[in-house]
Scaffold this motif. Sequence first.
Motif, short mmCIF file in Angstrom:
data_model
loop_
_atom_site.label_atom_id
_atom_site.label_comp_id
_atom_site.label_asym_id
_atom_site.label_seq_id
_atom_site.Cartn_x
_atom_site.Cartn_y
_atom_site.Cartn_z
N GLU A 1 26.89 -21.29 20.12
CA GLU A 1 25.51 -20.81 20.27
C GLU A 1 24.68 -21.75 21.14
O GLU A 1 23.64 -21.35 21.68
CB GLU A 1 24.86 -20.65 18.89
N GLN A 2 25.13 -22.99 21.29
CA GLN A 2 24.40 -23.96 22.11
C GLN A 2 25.10 -24.23 23.44
O GLN A 2 24.86 -25.24 24.10
CB GLN A 2 24.21 -25.26 21.32
N ALA B 1 22.13 -33.30 17.65
CA ALA B 1 22.30 -31.89 18.03
C ALA B 1 21.86 -31.04 16.84
O ALA B 1 22.18 -31.36 15.69
CB ALA B 1 23.75 -31.59 18.41
N PHE C 1 30.56 -32.39 20.15
CA PHE C 1 29.35 -31.74 19.62
C PHE C 1 29.20 -32.01 18.13
O PHE C 1 28.09 -32.31 17.65
CB PHE C 1 29.42 -30.24 19.88
N TYR D 1 21.47 -28.13 14.00
CA TYR D 1 22.30 -27.21 13.21
C TYR D 1 21.54 -26.88 11.94
O TYR D 1 20.57 -27.57 11.59
CB TYR D 1 23.67 -27.81 12.88
N THR E 1 28.30 -22.65 15.68
CA THR E 1 27.09 -23.42 15.98
C THR E 1 27.18 -24.03 17.37
O THR E 1 26.20 -24.01 18.14
CB THR E 1 26.90 -24.52 14.93
#
Length: 695
Positions: free
Chosen positions: A147-148, A170, A161, A172, A144
């Motif tokens: 991917e960011q 953030a 994160f 998810y 996750t």
Amino acid sequence: MRMFFAPEETEEYEAACSLLIRRMSQWARERGESVDPFFVETALDYRHRGTRDGRLGLWEPRHIEEYLLDWLPRTVTVLPGEEPADAPGTLAALLRYLDAMGLSDPRGASSADNLAAIETLAPRYAPAMADRGRWGMAKFWAVTAAEQGIDVQDPAALESFVELAQQGEAPYDQDVLDEVLRNHLTRGPAEVTRAEPQLPVLLPTEKELRARAEMSRALRWLRGIADWAGHEGRMLTAKGNLRMADARTLVAELGTGDVVDTVRSSTQLPRLGLAVEWAKKARLVRVAKGRLYAVAKAQPLLRDPLALWRHAFETFPELRVPLLGTRSGRHVGSLLFDSFEDAVPDVLSTLYSLPHAMPWPRLRDSLHLRYRAEHELTGRYAWQTELGHADRDLRTALDVLEDLGAIKRHDGMADPVFLDIPLEESVLPPAGLPPELAELFGAVAGGHGDSEDAAERSKVQRAELTDGPVELIRLTALGHDSVRRRLLAEGRDAPRVGELAHASAAGLLGVIAEHYDPDAARTELAAWVAARESPAEALQKLTDAVRATPFRTRAEAMLDALVDAYPDGEALLRGLRGDPLLAPTALSVLVRREVLGAEDLNEPESLVMVAESLLQLLETAGPEGLLEVLGGRELSAHKALEAALASDHPDQAGLADLRTVAEQARRRPAAHLGRSHQRRRPGASGRGRGGRRRH
């Protein structure tokens, strides 16, 4: 090269992994095959850390499926944009390598069956790796974050994160995270608790077991109830119980021993009631529309006494209520009632592979310790009352297990190994006994702590065991057979003497060297030799297997086991002193057994012994460990390595590894030799090539 390590043997296991990965990679290159060392490591880690038995060389299709479709998807991270590597291909190469090197455990599936399983499962591997619901928690957050745009190779950045995500700052996928959590709760952690291996047991043939099952009193009850119910069925009372007239008939026909003269209801006939409920649990009979019917599909089972016996044994732990009643039933419930389904299998496992019959006081008190750990009761009277009820119910369970034919009881003096006496005066427990069983022997369990209560319990128990005959309990052959079947189904190691009769010589020696006690090893080897055309042919195959073993420590363990188990083994060992390939191993065993001293070796043999010692140390400790040990000796590392390399030792692959270590020693300043180093095998940091990580 050992193929089994205790969980705490971290350095030994990692050194063995490094050697295995290095040798296998070289083997694959010579054959033009491509293997990924990272996935060799994960496969070994799965068997060592992710299974209950930890046997690195034993693989079956169930292991292959769990490794490819569960272990890897949970523990190995493939970052966005990357393709999962060919783990099935590497696993297939690993299994072929283990087979070629004589490292496969012959008790596993055949190589053909395992390779076929890999081929069948390979198409499901990539989808499983991509299935987020199969991921572990650490993998979910790593992917996750990646991917960011987060650098997941930076632990601080990844941790930051996750904190932001948990604070809602953030994004998810909460649904996926919920699925990951559910799967973690249902499947448990990837790393499992290792179960202690059991000592080998000697069992009768299936034909003999079937004959013994036919004599079971409880089996007669179960068959009789099914026959009595029949396909037409028998009417029950409005409450679903046997009618009293029918109950009287069954008590007489089946010989349950219930007293019928003074009772008004069949519910007051405990043995008959238990037998009926047992038949229901075993699905031999069923209730429908107020009648008790025989189950048609159970007819083949009823005709096979051994299959029926095993089925009855498997369903016994489900009989808590009919056996012990309910807390609001005919008597006060007990601590055993609360843990019956777990405690009964544990009791039977405790009896399994014990070389002596278990005294009732030892068995009883082992359950008392369990109760004390699981329950919080205050006051001596409360404990005495509760333990008394638990002992009563345990005896009830043992009575029925004896009726089934799973245990045998008789009165006699407890074997001295069970006595709680000072260590220096005690008879030590048998070598190789699992710790969970060794604690039952006086030599190990000399009191359960320093408290006055523990000391008093120890004193009382010793008096109970020595004042006269006590009840002694042991598993029967049928009991041993079915407990073993359950242990194997749980993924545990439970050897049976005679199961290796058709194994390869390398497989036989490898197993008895690592898993058998001396007596069982002698019996197993004798059965193996008897299955060959002649003793001479058998001995040739056995010594050839040791010659072909490319790992020094394994070759010595195999030869050591052969010498111990073979008639006149020392003469065999002396005769191998001049063998071109086996001489180093034979010399090492002769010196370790003090049959030969250093003064008995000529100069070439002395050099070979130096090389053999260094090669074995290299296998067990790794290159850094070898240099660390050599740095602390009077003979310098350089001289020791030079002596080994100048010897006539036949292991060219091992000498090549030593030559590499010698080059490292030459490049390293003398002052640095012998220092402690952090040793890691490839991938041990948790990171593989291409960003792959293990969690």
